[in-house]
Design an enzyme around this catalytic site. Structure first.
Site, PDB file in Angstrom:
ATOM      1  N   LEU A  71       0.847  -1.197   0.000  1.00  0.00           N
ATOM      2  CA  LEU A  71       0.000   0.000   0.000  1.00  0.00           C
ATOM      3  C   LEU A  71       0.880   1.244   0.000  1.00  0.00           C
ATOM      4  O   LEU A  71       1.619   1.497   0.946  1.00  0.00           O
ATOM      5  CB  LEU A  71      -0.911   0.010   1.228  1.00  0.00           C
ATOM      6  CG  LEU A  71      -1.827   1.237   1.372  1.00  0.00           C
ATOM      7  CD1 LEU A  71      -2.920   1.210   0.313  1.00  0.00           C
ATOM      8  CD2 LEU A  71      -2.427   1.297   2.768  1.00  0.00           C
ATOM      9  N   HIS A  87       5.802   2.980  11.860  1.00  0.00           N
ATOM     10  CA  HIS A  87       6.415   4.156  11.236  1.00  0.00           C
ATOM     11  C   HIS A  87       5.386   5.276  11.151  1.00  0.00           C
ATOM     12  O   HIS A  87       4.198   5.031  10.909  1.00  0.00           O
ATOM     13  CB  HIS A  87       6.912   3.789   9.836  1.00  0.00           C
ATOM     14  CG  HIS A  87       7.762   4.821   9.189  1.00  0.00           C
ATOM     15  ND1 HIS A  87       7.236   5.955   8.605  1.00  0.00           N
ATOM     16  CD2 HIS A  87       9.112   4.897   9.008  1.00  0.00           C
ATOM     17  CE1 HIS A  87       8.221   6.680   8.098  1.00  0.00           C
ATOM     18  NE2 HIS A  87       9.363   6.059   8.332  1.00  0.00           N
TER      19      HIS A  87
END
Length: 346
Positions: free
Chosen positions: A125, A228
């Site tokens: 993605l 992240h």
């Protein structure tokens, strides 16, 4: 108008450009000619109507219909770990206690695992930074749920999604520096790139015994299961749809793996079929308000958009002409719809 559709052979240049933007830690799409070409080849094979490979890779791109520009990519692996091992760490707990010394310690551990072998995986993605607005990221990610709902026979009962782990603004992963580097003697980016090509070396070099996390540096411990910054919105979206972190992490950056039964996902469970009424832009009031995901029922020509709709009764929805054009459908075509918002049900 944005539409998500299966990748095509002539998307190579656009995909190669997206790969240059992903950065360290994005294992499934790296700045590498061979990997990009291999992914397109695998996806084209998967989308052949007569094909039903066990490890099919279904790749989709997001296209801006007005310009033809490809601004994002997403994918689904039908099954992981069948032809080559699928590794991660399972986070566990050991209790060390002594009644005589009045000591009771709970210690977290890491153990190499292949527990997700055969699971389907949400993968790859990525949305160009300039396109990260107007719910485009949600459309790109959730379009895969509509494909899962339409073609369940192609996927496993269970679904995983590996989230990119934490790294600092210089691309340094504290989890890697505190653990992996001691066994690989490689920079994180280099080891991560190698793992996307060949996972056998992981088994050859990583320690086979249980690792006590309290022996790792503090910043490495804190990175376990941490996402992240750029991936945090994607994690929240998947968790809102029903996926959960159950104590499995990536062996390189410590990022969390989310898990769910495929049929338990909100968009899969709640989506339904309706007939499309294509609205006349000049004589009919155009729909406003809540957005819906709308997808076609075709396999090789699957398409998905987001739009406001007019619901007429229980079986008909009014779609703007631009949406019908993007989906390549006509009056009376059967489509699948579901509310865009994760908290909404029919």
């Amino acid at each position: 108008m944005m539409v998500v559709r299966p990748i095509q052979a002539d998307d190579y240049t656009a995909l190669r450009e997206l790969a240059r933007k992903t950065g360290p830690g994005f294992t499934s799409l790296q700045d590498n000619d061979e990997q990009v070409a291999g992914k397109i080849e695998a996806a084209l094979e998967a989308f052949k109507p007569s094909s039903l490979p066990d490890e099919a890779l279904y790749l989709f791109v997001m296209e801006e219909t007005d310009t033809g520009d490809v601004v994002g990519i997403c994918g689904i692996e039908a099954a992981v770990g069948l032809s080559e091992p699928w590794y991660n760490y399972r986070v566990g707990t050991l209790v060390h206690a002594s009644r005589e010394l009045n000591v009771y310690n709970q210690i977290h551990t890491l153990t190499i695992s292949n527990d997700h072998t055969g699971y389907s995986e949400l993968c790859t993605l990525f949305l160009s930074p300039e396109a990260r607005h107007s719910k485009n990221g949600a459309l790109l990610s959730k379009s895969r749920f509509m494909f899962l709902a339409e073609f369940p026979q192609r996927f496993n009962e269970y679904l995983i999604a590996e989230m990119r782990g934490y790294s600092d603004d210089k691309g340094v992963s504290p989890f890697w520096e505190g653990l992996g580097r001691h066994f690989f003697s490689l920079d994180f980016a280099e080891a991560d790139t190698l793992s996307s090509m060949d996972k056998v070396f992981i088994a050859e070099l990583m320690p086979k015994n249980t690792i006590y996390t309290n022996l790792l540096p503090k910043d490495a411990q804190e990175a376990i299961g941490k996402t992240h910054e750029a991936t945090t919105p994607a994690r929240k979206l998947l968790e809102a749809e029903g996926m959960r972190y159950t104590g499995y992490i990536d062996m390189f950056d410590g990022g969390p793996t989310l898990v769910s039964r495929t049929n338990d996902l909100r968009a899969v469970q709640d989506s339904r079929y309706v007939k499309a009424h294509v609205m006349n832009d000049k004589t009919e009031h155009q729909p406003e308000g809540e957005f819906y995901l709308v997808s076609t029922t075709d396999f090789a020509s699957f398409r998905c958009c987001m739009t406001a709709v007019d619901i007429v009764g229980n079986h008909v929805v009014g779609l703007p002409q631009a949406v019908a054009d993007a989906l390549q459908i006509t009056e009376g075509t059967t489509v699948r719809i579901v509310p865009m918002a994760s908290g909404r049900r029919f």
